[in-house]
Design a protein around this motif. Structure first.
Motif, PDB file in Angstrom:
ATOM      1  N   ASP A 233       0.833  -1.207   0.000  1.00  0.00           N
ATOM      2  CA  ASP A 233       0.000   0.000   0.000  1.00  0.00           C
ATOM      3  C   ASP A 233       0.865   1.253   0.000  1.00  0.00           C
ATOM      4  O   ASP A 233       0.546   2.239  -0.686  1.00  0.00           O
ATOM      5  N   SER A 234       1.947   1.234   0.750  1.00  0.00           N
ATOM      6  CA  SER A 234       2.842   2.394   0.808  1.00  0.00           C
ATOM      7  C   SER A 234       3.487   2.656  -0.551  1.00  0.00           C
ATOM      8  O   SER A 234       3.588   3.805  -0.992  1.00  0.00           O
ATOM      9  N   LEU A 235       3.901   1.595  -1.235  1.00  0.00           N
ATOM     10  CA  LEU A 235       4.456   1.759  -2.579  1.00  0.00           C
ATOM     11  C   LEU A 235       3.409   2.353  -3.517  1.00  0.00           C
ATOM     12  O   LEU A 235       3.721   3.202  -4.358  1.00  0.00           O
ATOM     13  N   GLY A 236       2.161   1.921  -3.371  1.00  0.00           N
ATOM     14  CA  GLY A 236       1.086   2.416  -4.218  1.00  0.00           C
ATOM     15  C   GLY A 236       0.751   3.872  -3.980  1.00  0.00           C
ATOM     16  O   GLY A 236       0.200   4.543  -4.858  1.00  0.00           O
ATOM     17  N   LYS A 237       1.114   4.385  -2.814  1.00  0.00           N
ATOM     18  CA  LYS A 237       0.877   5.796  -2.490  1.00  0.00           C
ATOM     19  C   LYS A 237       2.109   6.657  -2.745  1.00  0.00           C
ATOM     20  O   LYS A 237       2.084   7.870  -2.520  1.00  0.00           O
ATOM     21  N   GLY A 238       3.200   6.017  -3.179  1.00  0.00           N
ATOM     22  CA  GLY A 238       4.438   6.758  -3.357  1.00  0.00           C
ATOM     23  C   GLY A 238       5.118   7.093  -2.049  1.00  0.00           C
ATOM     24  O   GLY A 238       6.037   7.924  -2.016  1.00  0.00           O
ATOM     25  N   ASP A 239       4.672   6.472  -0.971  1.00  0.00           N
ATOM     26  CA  ASP A 239       5.267   6.737   0.340  1.00  0.00           C
ATOM     27  C   ASP A 239       6.458   5.810   0.534  1.00  0.00           C
ATOM     28  O   ASP A 239       6.423   4.835   1.295  1.00  0.00           O
ATOM     29  N   ILE A 240       7.533   6.127  -0.189  1.00  0.00           N
ATOM     30  CA  ILE A 240       8.725   5.283  -0.158  1.00  0.00           C
ATOM     31  C   ILE A 240       9.382   5.312   1.212  1.00  0.00           C
ATOM     32  O   ILE A 240       9.933   4.302   1.670  1.00  0.00           O
ATOM     33  N   ALA A 241       9.311   6.446   1.884  1.00  0.00           N
ATOM     34  CA  ALA A 241       9.902   6.535   3.218  1.00  0.00           C
ATOM     35  C   ALA A 241       9.247   5.538   4.162  1.00  0.00           C
ATOM     36  O   ALA A 241       9.936   4.852   4.935  1.00  0.00           O
ATOM     37  N   GLN A 242       7.908   5.434   4.096  1.00  0.00           N
ATOM     38  CA  GLN A 242       7.235   4.477   4.970  1.00  0.00           C
ATOM     39  C   GLN A 242       7.520   3.041   4.544  1.00  0.00           C
ATOM     40  O   GLN A 242       7.799   2.178   5.389  1.00  0.00           O
ATOM     41  N   ALA A 243       7.474   2.764   3.239  1.00  0.00           N
ATOM     42  CA  ALA A 243       7.748   1.405   2.762  1.00  0.00           C
ATOM     43  C   ALA A 243       9.142   0.964   3.202  1.00  0.00           C
ATOM     44  O   ALA A 243       9.321  -0.141   3.735  1.00  0.00           O
ATOM     45  N   ASN A 244      10.127   1.830   2.998  1.00  0.00           N
ATOM     46  CA  ASN A 244      11.494   1.483   3.379  1.00  0.00           C
ATOM     47  C   ASN A 244      11.641   1.357   4.887  1.00  0.00           C
ATOM     48  O   ASN A 244      12.386   0.507   5.378  1.00  0.00           O
ATOM     49  N   GLY A 245      10.919   2.196   5.631  1.00  0.00           N
ATOM     50  CA  GLY A 245      10.973   2.106   7.081  1.00  0.00           C
ATOM     51  C   GLY A 245      10.405   0.798   7.601  1.00  0.00           C
ATOM     52  O   GLY A 245      10.937   0.213   8.548  1.00  0.00           O
ATOM     53  N   LEU A 246       9.329   0.319   6.988  1.00  0.00           N
ATOM     54  CA  LEU A 246       8.722  -0.950   7.409  1.00  0.00           C
ATOM     55  C   LEU A 246       9.595  -2.135   6.994  1.00  0.00           C
ATOM     56  O   LEU A 246       9.681  -3.132   7.719  1.00  0.00           O
ATOM     57  N   LEU A 247      10.212  -2.020   5.829  1.00  0.00           N
ATOM     58  CA  LEU A 247      11.113  -3.083   5.378  1.00  0.00           C
ATOM     59  C   LEU A 247      12.391  -3.113   6.214  1.00  0.00           C
ATOM     60  O   LEU A 247      12.952  -4.168   6.483  1.00  0.00           O
ATOM     61  N   GLY A 248      12.874  -1.923   6.584  1.00  0.00           N
ATOM     62  CA  GLY A 248      14.161  -1.836   7.254  1.00  0.00           C
ATOM     63  C   GLY A 248      15.312  -1.799   6.271  1.00  0.00           C
ATOM     64  O   GLY A 248      16.478  -1.880   6.641  1.00  0.00           O
ATOM     65  N   TYR A 249      15.010  -1.623   4.995  1.00  0.00           N
ATOM     66  CA  TYR A 249      16.007  -1.449   3.938  1.00  0.00           C
ATOM     67  C   TYR A 249      15.320  -0.776   2.769  1.00  0.00           C
ATOM     68  O   TYR A 249      14.085  -0.696   2.723  1.00  0.00           O
ATOM     69  N   ARG A 250      16.100  -0.249   1.838  1.00  0.00           N
ATOM     70  CA  ARG A 250      15.503   0.390   0.659  1.00  0.00           C
ATOM     71  C   ARG A 250      14.957  -0.678  -0.278  1.00  0.00           C
ATOM     72  O   ARG A 250      15.711  -1.551  -0.723  1.00  0.00           O
ATOM     73  N   TRP A 251      13.656  -0.580  -0.578  1.00  0.00           N
ATOM     74  CA  TRP A 251      13.044  -1.574  -1.458  1.00  0.00           C
ATOM     75  C   TRP A 251      13.747  -1.566  -2.809  1.00  0.00           C
ATOM     76  O   TRP A 251      14.136  -0.522  -3.328  1.00  0.00           O
ATOM     77  N   PHE A 252      13.922  -2.756  -3.353  1.00  0.00           N
ATOM     78  CA  PHE A 252      14.617  -2.875  -4.626  1.00  0.00           C
ATOM     79  C   PHE A 252      13.907  -3.866  -5.541  1.00  0.00           C
ATOM     80  O   PHE A 252      13.127  -4.713  -5.105  1.00  0.00           O
ATOM     81  N   PHE A 253      14.202  -3.743  -6.812  1.00  0.00           N
ATOM     82  CA  PHE A 253      13.763  -4.744  -7.792  1.00  0.00           C
ATOM     83  C   PHE A 253      14.903  -4.951  -8.766  1.00  0.00           C
ATOM     84  O   PHE A 253      15.843  -4.146  -8.843  1.00  0.00           O
ATOM     85  N   GLU A 254      14.841  -6.044  -9.503  1.00  0.00           N
ATOM     86  CA  GLU A 254      15.878  -6.373 -10.469  1.00  0.00           C
ATOM     87  C   GLU A 254      15.257  -6.543 -11.848  1.00  0.00           C
ATOM     88  O   GLU A 254      14.126  -7.030 -11.975  1.00  0.00           O
ATOM     89  N   GLY A 255      15.990  -6.149 -12.854  1.00  0.00           N
ATOM     90  CA  GLY A 255      15.464  -6.290 -14.204  1.00  0.00           C
ATOM     91  C   GLY A 255      16.555  -6.148 -15.242  1.00  0.00           C
ATOM     92  O   GLY A 255      17.651  -5.647 -14.963  1.00  0.00           O
ATOM     93  N   LYS A 256      16.250  -6.618 -16.439  1.00  0.00           N
ATOM     94  CA  LYS A 256      17.203  -6.546 -17.551  1.00  0.00           C
ATOM     95  C   LYS A 256      16.893  -5.315 -18.396  1.00  0.00           C
ATOM     96  O   LYS A 256      15.731  -5.057 -18.730  1.00  0.00           O
ATOM     97  N   VAL A 257      17.939  -4.566 -18.728  1.00  0.00           N
ATOM     98  CA  VAL A 257      17.778  -3.350 -19.524  1.00  0.00           C
ATOM     99  C   VAL A 257      17.383  -3.724 -20.952  1.00  0.00           C
ATOM    100  O   VAL A 257      17.991  -4.600 -21.567  1.00  0.00           O
ATOM    101  N   ARG A 258      16.372  -3.045 -21.442  1.00  0.00           N
ATOM    102  CA  ARG A 258      15.910  -3.327 -22.806  1.00  0.00           C
ATOM    103  C   ARG A 258      15.979  -2.046 -23.646  1.00  0.00           C
ATOM    104  O   ARG A 258      16.073  -0.933 -23.108  1.00  0.00           O
ATOM    105  N   HIS A 259      15.899  -2.220 -24.943  1.00  0.00           N
ATOM    106  CA  HIS A 259      15.957  -1.060 -25.834  1.00  0.00           C
ATOM    107  C   HIS A 259      14.706  -0.208 -25.659  1.00  0.00           C
ATOM    108  O   HIS A 259      13.595  -0.711 -25.521  1.00  0.00           O
TER     109      HIS A 259
END
Length: 332
Positions: free
Chosen positions: A179-205
């Protein structure tokens, strides 16, 4: 930390391949999507029990997410897909992880069969640790109280970890983080996780438009089920050649084509080729929402301001926890 004879992080994806080195161990059981602060309370309890003993400490988790299995039309967005979850568990100091395939058939086994066939006969556990809300077996028969009784009957220890609350006395949960990610509340999402949320992906053209604007970008697909609010973000990115700071746009590019959702990352002071590289992107802060500009010049002027703000946010970044420090390879 557990003090075992092995420094390796052992992974098994079925019961048949469960390693001998983990047998007789202390198991932390749960789904652990996000491996957030509440989950780490469970993992830390298991690690504390193993400290100074010969017992290995490992996690048992399940793939795919049970809610997705029972309602495939509405799959659960994964805060941490399997590999990310395993990486986080390794950073926690566990000796290994058992990732069991979750199917409707698996969900339908009797609670006593889960205890006897899996925990005792296959894993030979010495202790089980779960969260207060973990259930297992057909019709969720396996309650925390059931597990306690089973442990007393069969001779293994059981620890039930109470709910973990944030600084506002609200329960920490994966749903709140989504829900926090959906609201753009990255500070809260990261605070609840205890780390900066991350994702992984392959760069495309992409369409190379960013290069023409003076802001070349690496284009990544976050997936249709990602709830992240479109907007501009300060990011820290791990590429093949190391770490880079940057600014990212997630959205539909309304100034140009209002197309499909795309995550576009601009790395500061970077001149290399990122195409086909696998990137890990950590979201550090939310800068603003997505906007449509009347002219390209107005857009570029705003991008200049965004870059300055992102540099300031990244320059002020400090580790949120030991896990965050390890993930981002930050100085203490």
């Amino acid at each position: 930390m557990s003090q075992t004879h092995s420094s390796k992080f052992l992974i098994a994806e079925d019961l048949e391949s469960f390693p001998e080195e983990l047998k007789g161990g202390i198991v932390a059981i749960g789904n652990f999507d996000g491996v957030h602060r509440g989950h780490r309370a469970v993992l830390d309890a298991a690690l504390g029990l193993g400290y100074g003993t010969h017992h290995p400490v490992f996690a048992m988790s399940f793939e795919p997410h049970p809610r997705t299995v029972f309602n495939p039309a509405k799959p659960v967005f994964r805060l941490t897909p399997q590999q990310a979850k395993l990486d986080l568990m390794r950073h926690c100091g566990l000796d290994g992880a058992l990732i069991l395939p979750f199917t409707k058939e698996f969900a339908g086994i009797e609670a006593n069969a889960f205890v006897q066939d899996i925990l005792i006969d296959t894993l030979g556990i010495s202790h089980a640790v779960t969260g207060y809300d973990f259930h297992f077996g057909r019709a969720r028969q396996g309650t925390p109280d059931y597990l306690r009784t089973a442990g007393a009957t069969h001779g293994f220890g059981v620890t039930i970890v109470h709910q973990e609350e944030d600084e506002g006395a609200e329960v920490i949960s994966s749903s709140r983080i989504r829900d926090s990610l959906g609201k753009g509340d990255i500070a809260q999402a990261n605070g609840l996780l205890g780390y900066r949320w991350f994702f992984e992906g392959k760069v495309r053209h992409g369409d190379k438009r960013g290069r023409d604007l003076g802001y070349p970008t690496a284009n990544l697909n976050l997936g249709e089920d990602c709830p992240l609010l479109p907007g501009i973000y300060a990011v820290r990115v791990k590429a093949a050649d190391g770490w880079h700071d940057g600014v990212a746009s997630f959205g539909r590019r309304p100034t140009f084509d209002n197309g499909a959702l795309l995550f576009e990352v601009h790395l500061f002071d970077y001149a290399g080729d990122l195409y086909q590289q696998d990137l890990r992107v950590h979201l550090v802060s939310y800068l603003r929402g997505e906007e449509k500009f009347d002219t390209v010049e107005a857009l570029v002027a705003q991008m200049d301001r965004d870059s300055e703000e992102a540099r300031a946010a990244l320059g002020a970044m400090r580790p949120l926890s030991e896990i965050d420090q390890k993930l981002l390879e930050l100085a203490a």
